[in-house]
Write a protein that holds these residues in place. Structure first.
Motif, PDB file in Angstrom:
ATOM      1  N   ALA A  27       0.906  -1.398  -0.068  1.00  0.00           N
ATOM      2  CA  ALA A  27       0.146  -0.119   0.030  1.00  0.00           C
ATOM      3  C   ALA A  27       0.642   1.378  -0.108  1.00  0.00           C
ATOM      4  N   SER A  28       2.089   1.216   0.700  1.00  0.00           N
ATOM      5  CA  SER A  28       2.778   2.240   0.580  1.00  0.00           C
ATOM      6  C   SER A  28       3.436   2.818  -0.674  1.00  0.00           C
ATOM      7  N   PHE A  29       3.367   2.035  -1.777  1.00  0.00           N
ATOM      8  CA  PHE A  29       3.714   2.361  -3.204  1.00  0.00           C
ATOM      9  C   PHE A  29       2.668   3.113  -3.715  1.00  0.00           C
ATOM     10  N   ILE A  30       1.344   2.723  -3.479  1.00  0.00           N
ATOM     11  CA  ILE A  30       0.148   3.247  -3.929  1.00  0.00           C
ATOM     12  C   ILE A  30      -0.043   4.488  -3.395  1.00  0.00           C
ATOM     13  N   LEU A  31       0.215   4.617  -2.301  1.00  0.00           N
ATOM     14  CA  LEU A  31      -0.043   5.766  -1.470  1.00  0.00           C
ATOM     15  C   LEU A  31       0.916   6.883  -2.038  1.00  0.00           C
ATOM     16  N   GLY A  32       1.910   6.602  -2.261  1.00  0.00           N
ATOM     17  CA  GLY A  32       3.079   7.493  -2.888  1.00  0.00           C
ATOM     18  C   GLY A  32       2.527   8.082  -4.096  1.00  0.00           C
ATOM     19  N   GLY A  33       2.264   6.975  -4.962  1.00  0.00           N
ATOM     20  CA  GLY A  33       1.770   7.326  -6.255  1.00  0.00           C
ATOM     21  C   GLY A  33       0.632   8.301  -6.328  1.00  0.00           C
ATOM     22  N   PHE A  34      -0.330   8.099  -5.226  1.00  0.00           N
ATOM     23  CA  PHE A  34      -1.461   8.729  -4.897  1.00  0.00           C
ATOM     24  C   PHE A  34      -1.147  10.280  -4.682  1.00  0.00           C
ATOM     25  N   LEU A  35      -0.143  10.560  -3.737  1.00  0.00           N
ATOM     26  CA  LEU A  35       0.224  11.782  -3.330  1.00  0.00           C
ATOM     27  C   LEU A  35       1.036  12.586  -4.414  1.00  0.00           C
ATOM     28  N   LEU A  36       1.656  11.789  -5.057  1.00  0.00           N
ATOM     29  CA  LEU A  36       2.734  12.709  -5.986  1.00  0.00           C
ATOM     30  C   LEU A  36       2.263  13.082  -7.543  1.00  0.00           C
ATOM     31  N   GLN A  37       1.309  11.966  -7.860  1.00  0.00           N
ATOM     32  CA  GLN A  37       1.167  12.319  -9.178  1.00  0.00           C
ATOM     33  C   GLN A  37       0.585  13.475  -9.598  1.00  0.00           C
ATOM     34  N   TRP A  38      -0.271  14.264  -8.972  1.00  0.00           N
ATOM     35  CA  TRP A  38      -0.919  15.484  -9.137  1.00  0.00           C
ATOM     36  C   TRP A  38       0.245  16.458  -9.234  1.00  0.00           C
ATOM     37  N   GLN A  70      17.201  -0.200   3.959  1.00  0.00           N
ATOM     38  CA  GLN A  70      16.215  -0.257   5.149  1.00  0.00           C
ATOM     39  C   GLN A  70      15.561  -1.382   5.706  1.00  0.00           C
ATOM     40  N   THR A  71      15.921  -2.592   5.189  1.00  0.00           N
ATOM     41  CA  THR A  71      15.126  -3.927   5.633  1.00  0.00           C
ATOM     42  C   THR A  71      14.957  -4.103   7.078  1.00  0.00           C
ATOM     43  N   ALA A  72      15.844  -3.630   7.858  1.00  0.00           N
ATOM     44  CA  ALA A  72      15.964  -3.859   9.286  1.00  0.00           C
ATOM     45  C   ALA A  72      14.868  -2.925  10.101  1.00  0.00           C
ATOM     46  N   ASN A  73      14.486  -1.762   9.386  1.00  0.00           N
ATOM     47  CA  ASN A  73      13.257  -0.939  10.030  1.00  0.00           C
ATOM     48  C   ASN A  73      12.127  -0.685   9.086  1.00  0.00           C
ATOM     49  N   LEU A  74      10.945  -1.177   9.483  1.00  0.00           N
ATOM     50  CA  LEU A  74       9.890  -1.329   8.702  1.00  0.00           C
ATOM     51  C   LEU A  74       9.340   0.079   8.506  1.00  0.00           C
ATOM     52  N   THR A  75       9.185   0.982   9.640  1.00  0.00           N
ATOM     53  CA  THR A  75       8.953   2.344   9.416  1.00  0.00           C
ATOM     54  C   THR A  75       9.679   3.206   8.427  1.00  0.00           C
ATOM     55  N   THR A  76      10.908   3.087   8.422  1.00  0.00           N
ATOM     56  CA  THR A  76      11.931   3.843   7.419  1.00  0.00           C
ATOM     57  C   THR A  76      11.821   3.190   6.051  1.00  0.00           C
ATOM     58  N   LEU A  77      11.514   2.009   6.015  1.00  0.00           N
ATOM     59  CA  LEU A  77      11.267   1.297   4.776  1.00  0.00           C
ATOM     60  C   LEU A  77      10.107   1.628   4.059  1.00  0.00           C
ATOM     61  N   LEU A  78       9.053   1.994   4.904  1.00  0.00           N
ATOM     62  CA  LEU A  78       7.692   2.080   4.368  1.00  0.00           C
ATOM     63  C   LEU A  78       7.919   3.616   3.845  1.00  0.00           C
ATOM     64  N   ILE A  79       8.711   4.697   4.700  1.00  0.00           N
ATOM     65  CA  ILE A  79       8.800   6.089   4.069  1.00  0.00           C
ATOM     66  C   ILE A  79       9.347   6.060   2.993  1.00  0.00           C
ATOM     67  N   PHE A  80      10.469   5.162   2.419  1.00  0.00           N
ATOM     68  CA  PHE A  80      10.993   5.203   1.144  1.00  0.00           C
ATOM     69  C   PHE A  80      10.286   4.495   0.331  1.00  0.00           C
ATOM     70  N   THR A  81       9.493   3.468   0.510  1.00  0.00           N
ATOM     71  CA  THR A  81       8.959   3.042  -0.459  1.00  0.00           C
ATOM     72  C   THR A  81       7.583   3.790  -0.970  1.00  0.00           C
ATOM     73  N   THR A  82       7.230   4.655   0.006  1.00  0.00           N
ATOM     74  CA  THR A  82       5.952   5.537  -0.215  1.00  0.00           C
ATOM     75  C   THR A  82       6.837   6.532  -1.251  1.00  0.00           C
ATOM     76  N   LEU A  83       7.685   7.101  -1.115  1.00  0.00           N
ATOM     77  CA  LEU A  83       8.631   8.067  -1.963  1.00  0.00           C
ATOM     78  C   LEU A  83       8.775   7.439  -3.407  1.00  0.00           C
ATOM     79  N   MET A  84       9.370   6.130  -3.065  1.00  0.00           N
ATOM     80  CA  MET A  84       9.841   5.303  -4.573  1.00  0.00           C
ATOM     81  C   MET A  84       8.490   5.291  -5.297  1.00  0.00           C
ATOM     82  N   GLY A  85       7.360   4.939  -4.645  1.00  0.00           N
ATOM     83  CA  GLY A  85       6.025   4.861  -5.453  1.00  0.00           C
ATOM     84  C   GLY A  85       5.738   6.202  -6.127  1.00  0.00           C
TER      85      GLY A  85
END
Length: 194
Positions: A27-38, A70-85
């Motif tokens: 979901a983090s990838f999708i959220l990032g795409g939703f937030l930045l596409q506009w 970031q594989t050891a820290n889920l929160t940080t990984l989710l932040i970066f995957t949101t940005l990547m998405g």
């Protein structure tokens, strides 16, 4: 996109995430795409679209690399995957808009059909290649595969920006995109009128 959505859950499972964490990860990838596409879309309407594609693809490359750390820290990984998405998912729309900048109205249907065909080919091949690389090199190959592709897009985009002239705004054609079923209906309607 197919590499991302086809293999994200596999990657998350490989690094030991729970079912709930896998859902957050995807979901983090999708959220990032939703937030930045506009904002990315608005920016691409105001400046050279090729430059926007180059910067966005470069940012996605950096995010892919940072995700591997970031594989050891889920929160940080989710932040970066949101940005990547956020950087990765708008690329398809940016490419369609760029193609439409160069298209005459009578060529839009043919161009849309080609985009669907090429996109479908990539969507079927991408997850297979990612699965092979993940099996060969480990789970991090998920991000490395996407990062390498984005890097190649960024380099090609930079070459286009530096050495080729962009379509002037007054010569651009109005943006138009046809879904697959709309393309078929348009083609059939055109055949009936011939």
């Amino acid at each position: 996109d197919a590499m991302l959505f086809g293999m994200a859950a596999v990657y998350a499972n490989d690094i030991g995430l729970s079912i709930r964490e896998v859902s957050y990860f995807v979901a983090s990838f999708i959220l990032g795409g939703f937030l930045l596409q506009w904002p990315i879309g608005i920016l691409s309407d105001k400046i050279d679209r090729r430059l926007v594609i180059t910067v966005v693809a470069s940012a996605a490359t950096v995010m892919a690399y940072l995700c591997t750390l970031q594989t050891a820290n889920l929160t940080t990984l989710l932040i970066f995957t949101t940005l990547m998405g956020g950087f990765l998912l708008p690329l398809y729309s940016l490419f369609i808009a760029l193609i439409n900048d160069y298209m005459r109205p009578e060529k839009i249907v043919a161009a849309s059909g080609t985009i669907v065909l090429v996109g479908g080919f990539g969507a079927s091949l991408g997850p297979l290649l990612t699965a092979v690389t993940m099996k060969q090199f480990g789970a991090d190959a998920f991000f490395w595969s996407m990062g390498i592709l984005c890097f190649m897009m960024a380099v090609y985009g930079l070459i286009r920006v530096l050495f080729y002239k962009y379509v002037p705004e007054e010569e651009r054609h109005e943006f138009s995109i046809h879904a697959t079923n709309a393309v078929a209906a348009t083609v059939l309607a055109d055949e009936d009128n011939v």
